[in-house]
Structures are given as structure tokens and as C-alpha cells.
Design a protein around this motif. Sequence first.
Motif, short mmCIF file in Angstrom:
data_model
loop_
_atom_site.label_atom_id
_atom_site.label_comp_id
_atom_site.label_asym_id
_atom_site.label_seq_id
_atom_site.Cartn_x
_atom_site.Cartn_y
_atom_site.Cartn_z
N PHE A 33 34.53 37.11 48.47
CA PHE A 33 35.18 38.18 47.91
C PHE A 33 34.36 39.43 47.64
CE2 PHE A 33 38.94 35.70 46.52
CZ PHE A 33 38.45 34.29 46.64
N TYR A 35 34.33 42.81 45.07
CA TYR A 35 35.03 43.51 44.05
C TYR A 35 34.21 44.87 43.60
CZ TYR A 35 37.11 38.95 42.98
OH TYR A 35 37.96 37.70 42.78
N PRO A 43 35.90 44.15 36.84
CA PRO A 43 36.03 44.30 38.43
C PRO A 43 37.19 44.29 38.95
CG PRO A 43 34.40 42.46 37.62
CD PRO A 43 35.05 42.92 36.41
N PHE A 45 39.48 43.64 42.67
CA PHE A 45 39.44 43.23 43.84
C PHE A 45 39.46 44.36 45.10
CE2 PHE A 45 40.41 40.28 47.25
CZ PHE A 45 41.49 40.83 48.04
N GLN A 104 34.83 30.77 41.48
CA GLN A 104 34.02 32.02 42.16
C GLN A 104 32.57 32.01 41.55
OE1 GLN A 104 36.32 35.59 42.90
NE2 GLN A 104 38.16 34.31 43.11
N GLU B 32 46.72 30.76 36.92
CA GLU B 32 45.45 29.95 36.43
C GLU B 32 44.50 31.34 35.61
OE1 GLU B 32 42.93 28.34 39.36
OE2 GLU B 32 41.73 27.31 37.87
N TYR B 36 35.30 34.90 31.89
CA TYR B 36 33.86 34.99 32.55
C TYR B 36 32.95 35.78 31.55
CZ TYR B 36 34.77 33.73 37.28
OH TYR B 36 35.15 32.96 38.61
N LEU B 44 27.67 37.96 36.39
CA LEU B 44 28.78 37.37 35.88
C LEU B 44 28.96 35.83 36.07
CD1 LEU B 44 31.37 38.74 34.57
CD2 LEU B 44 32.20 38.99 36.82
N LEU B 46 31.09 31.98 35.19
CA LEU B 46 32.27 31.45 34.67
C LEU B 46 32.17 30.73 33.27
CD1 LEU B 46 35.27 30.58 35.07
CD2 LEU B 46 34.26 28.42 35.90
N ARG B 49 37.76 27.57 32.47
CA ARG B 49 39.13 27.87 32.97
C ARG B 49 39.96 27.01 32.07
NH1 ARG B 49 37.69 26.06 38.93
NH2 ARG B 49 39.78 26.63 39.25
N TYR B 86 34.96 38.75 29.91
CA TYR B 86 36.00 39.27 30.64
C TYR B 86 37.21 38.05 30.95
CZ TYR B 86 32.99 43.12 32.36
OH TYR B 86 32.39 44.18 32.51
N TRP B 92 48.03 30.44 42.02
CA TRP B 92 47.47 29.08 42.51
C TRP B 92 47.60 28.92 44.03
CZ3 TRP B 92 45.31 25.29 39.67
CH2 TRP B 92 45.42 25.39 38.26
N ARG B 95 47.13 34.69 47.36
CA ARG B 95 46.15 35.51 46.88
C ARG B 95 45.37 34.81 46.03
NH1 ARG B 95 46.25 41.65 44.31
NH2 ARG B 95 44.15 42.18 44.90
N ARG B 96 44.04 34.53 46.26
CA ARG B 96 43.11 33.68 45.42
C ARG B 96 42.15 34.83 44.58
NH1 ARG B 96 44.39 30.60 43.08
NH2 ARG B 96 42.12 29.76 42.91
N ALA B 97 42.24 35.92 44.76
CA ALA B 97 41.58 37.22 43.96
C ALA B 97 41.53 37.02 42.39
CB ALA B 97 41.71 38.63 44.52
N LEU B 98 40.51 37.51 41.78
CA LEU B 98 40.86 37.42 40.56
C LEU B 98 41.25 38.87 39.89
CD1 LEU B 98 37.33 35.47 39.46
CD2 LEU B 98 39.82 34.67 39.13
N PHE B 100 40.93 41.10 36.50
CA PHE B 100 40.16 40.94 35.38
C PHE B 100 40.81 42.02 34.38
CE2 PHE B 100 36.35 38.77 36.22
CZ PHE B 100 36.34 38.51 37.72
N GLY B 101 40.36 41.75 33.23
CA GLY B 101 40.61 42.75 32.12
C GLY B 101 39.54 43.60 32.24
#
Lengths: 115, 110
Positions: A33, A35, A43, A45, A104, B32, B36, B44, B46, B49, B86, B92, B95-98, B100-101
Motif C-alpha cells: 500500500f 499512503y 495517512p 490511501f 499492515q 475492522e 496505530y 507507524l 500497530l 486491533r 491514530y 473485511w 478494499r483492504r486499505a486503511l 485513518f483519523g
Amino acid sequence: GAGVSQSPRYKVAKRGQDVALRCDPISGHVSLFWYQQALGQGPEFLTYFQNEAQLDKSGLPSDRFFAERPEGSVSTLKIQRTQQEDSAVYLCASSGPGGGTETQYFGPGTRLLVL
Amino acid sequence: AQRVTQPEKLLSVFKGAPVELKCNYSYSGSPELFWYVQYSRQRLQLLLRHISRESIKGFTADLNKGETSFHLKKPFAQEEDSAMYYCALSGWTGRRALTFGSGTRLQVQP
């Protein structure tokens, strides 16, 4: 083992220059990925690869942004004709080997400053 | 559209005080959720989760689907907890991208 690495760590470009940012994912990781993180923001995407296939590029802000991962490992993010608004930290993350819901792992980022 | 909101840019507490970092989300489906953390001059990483239901470094977070929240809590803050936090979500499938806030900086004072 080695984590995700990115190079260069810092890049200063003049407006209008092209830049190329490199990401070396964790060996064996299927998913990669990119970002973009602007100052004071989380970040955001840009694009996603599963092996060499670019499955999602919906986050790329313009056609000046291009990413590739030709052999399914190293990836390059290229920005053509850079603009000041492109100044940000560019983060690469990888996950795998299943390409599913794995954690990730992020690289240190490349800080791009466009003057 | 999916969205993560962290209402506080900065949270300052004294060592030993309880900490709660707020996170609210919007997502059409069952997401999900992640926290982070980025310590000074580090990448960054994890923290936890929601599916793991683990307590990492004394931090816990419970997914509240009714309130669409995933607040991060620790009963007794330590100085080494000072960092940028973050909240993030992903779907699930597909698209698997995160997403973020914007992050909350936690400062734990001695």
C-alpha cells in the motif's frame, strides 16, 4: 527480520520536477500500500498492489501520480511535474502472505518537499 | 463513505492518570478497527486491533457498534506512552486499505 524500507528518506524538488520514491516491502508480503500524509493529518490511501497487480488506485490524486510493482516486490511511486501541494510524507506499508486481513507494516516514509 | 473521527488533537495528562482517546467511525457494514501509534522518530506501528481483544502495553479498546466508537483506554498513563495515536478502519472484503483519523497527540507529564 528487516522491516519495510523506503528511499530516499528526504527529497527536495523544485516545482515541475519529476520524483521517484522507492519501497522495499517485507520479503514474502503479497500486499503493498502507498499512503500520503500531509502535515497534521492522518495517512490517506493512494494505491494498493497484490503481488504485481495494482488492484486499487482510487486514491491517486491526479494523473501525475503513477505507481508500479513490476515483479511483485519492490514498488516505485512516481510523481510527475511536482506541485507544492504534493509536499507530504509518503508512506509504504506491506502485509501478507495471505493478502487478506493481515496487519499492515509501515516503512519510515519519504518526506517530500516541493519548493 | 467511510470516515474516522478523532475529535482531540492533543490530550495532556499527568503520569498515573487514566487516559481515553476518542475515536468514532462511519462505515456501511461491519468494519475492522485498529489503533496505530507513532513514537517520536519512529515509524507507524500497530498497537491493537479489535478482533484480537488483546491488551497491549496496558491499552484496551472496545468496539461499540451502537455508538460507532472504538475509544482507546489505559487506567494509568506512563511517560513512555507519549506519542501520536491514530484510529483506523478497513473493510473485511474488497478494499483492504486503511482509513485513518487525523490523530491525537498524547502527552503524559511527570
